[in-house]
Motif scaffolding. Structure first.
Motif: not given
Ligand SMILES: [Ca+2]
Ligand SMILES: [Ca+2]
Ligand SMILES: [Ca+2]
Ligand SMILES: [Ca+2]
Length: 370
Positions: A202-205, A239-243, A269-274
């Motif tokens: 029920d939660n979005a990143p 549900f809480g892992q982010v890509f 690490m929940c990180k996205g590198i641009l």
């Protein structure tokens, strides 16, 4: 006479012995049962003596039975008192087995509105005296969360009254009560109920703060790190892992945005590198609008996504030569042109549109006299 007397005394003695035997017999009968009382008028003296003897016995018996009666009454009264005092306690039962006295009831409920007003547990009780049972829950929190609906003398349904949010609290320890109405006011049999709140997606990143406008030099090498994004999703597990993804739906005019940049997820690490993935050219395109998507790893149909919009401004660098825009090929100069007079006008622009490079003009050869 003496003989007579003696014979008469023998006869009397005989009579006496006979009487005594009879008396003894009657006494025995009498003592065996009190019902025999009626035929005592056989012989006066015997009856008298018997009466005398048995009267004592009867008196004794009456006292005894009175005492017995009294004792029985007392016991009955005590029994009554005892029965009310030793009301047998009710107890919680599971649907088919008795509970281990130490065990607690564990109920798992999904967070969110879908569990609201749902029956989450069925309570059973048992009372050895078959008293009607009342179930309840202790405390304001318990009363806030649960509604207990009585079904019969020894059954009740437990409903969830309040919407739960696992991300606020993931379990509650509540105390159920059970009374047969005789335990006395404020006295209950209690049973611990552990309410475990199960996760739903029920939660979005949520993005941590990032730079919304980023300046990148046009000559930056492909692979240059532009920005690191971090988004947290408070749900559990996948549900809480982010890509991260770049939104392809945003096309810039050259439709090069998706090639020019790339985003890579650093798992764990929940990180996205641009990063820059192409070669920028300020002269061709100086502004890119990107949308970064942070998506959780729930099943595709229940995924939650957040977007971060950023603008990338390409910074011009001095990589282009100036260009003459007007230069006459032949210029005629009259002889009387005074020294310092106007000979020729040339204009040029820098190939770099953004950098305001001053253009300097020099005459390279054949400038004698000018
Ligand atoms: Ca009882
Ligand atoms: Ca929640
Ligand atoms: Ca989520
Ligand atoms: Ca959740």
């Amino acid at each position: 006479m003496k003989t007579f007397s003696s014979s008469s005394s023998v006869s009397r003695r005989f009579e006496r012995e006979k009487d005594n035997r009879e008396l003894e017999l009657r006494r025995r009968k009498c003592c065996r049962s009190t019902i025999i009382n009626n035929d005592h008028n056989h012989h006066h003296s015997i009856i008298k003596s018997y009466h005398c003897n048995c009267h004592h016995h009867h008196h004794h018996n009456v006292n005894k039975s009175q005492l017995l009666l009294t004792i029985i009454i007392i016991i009955e009264i005590l029994n009554g008192v005892w029965a009310t005092r030793t009301n047998l306690s009710p107890r919680f039962k599971s649907d088919n087995n008795d509970f281990d006295t130490q065990s607690e009831i564990i109920v798992r409920v999904k967070e969110g509105a879908s569990s609201l007003n749902k029956e989450i547990y069925h309570l059973y009780g048992e009372d050895p005296d078959n008293d009607p049972l009342t179930f309840g829950v202790l405390g304001t929190l318990g009363k806030d969360l649960l509604r207990i609906e009585s079904l019969s003398n020894n059954e009740a349904k437990v409903y969830l009254k309040k919407e739960l949010d696992r991300e606020i609290q993931d379990s509650y320890t509540l105390v159920l009560t059970l009374t047969d109405g005789k335990l006395g006011k404020g006295n209950y049999i209690t049973k611990s109920l552990l309410l475990i709140v199960e996760d739903i997606n029920d939660n979005a990143p949520i993005f941590r703060p990032f730079r919304t406008a980023i300046l990148v030099k046009e000559n930056a090498k492909p692979g240059t790190l532009i920005e690191t994004f971090e988004a947290f999703d408070s749900d559990e597990g996948r549900f809480g892992q982010v890509f991260y993804q770049l939104d392809d739906e945003i096309h810039d005019t050259n439709s090069l945005g998706s090639n020019m940049f790339s985003i890579q997820t650093v798992d764990g690490m929940c990180k996205g590198i641009l990063r820059l993935s192409g070669q920028l050219d300020y002269e061709r395109k100086s502004l890119y609008q990107l949308r970064i998507l942070a998506i959780d790893r729930a099943m595709e149909d229940s995924r939650k996504t957040s977007t971060a919009a950023i603008v990338i401004q390409v910074e011009d660098v001095d990589d282009q030569p100036p260009i003459f825009t007007s230069i006459p090929s032949i210029t005629r100069i009259s002889e009387d042109t005074p020294i310092g007079g106007h000979v020729l006008q040339v204009t040029a622009i820098d190939g770099d549109k953004g950098v305001n490079n001053p253009i300097t003009y020099r005459i390279i050869k054949g400038g004698n006299g000018l």
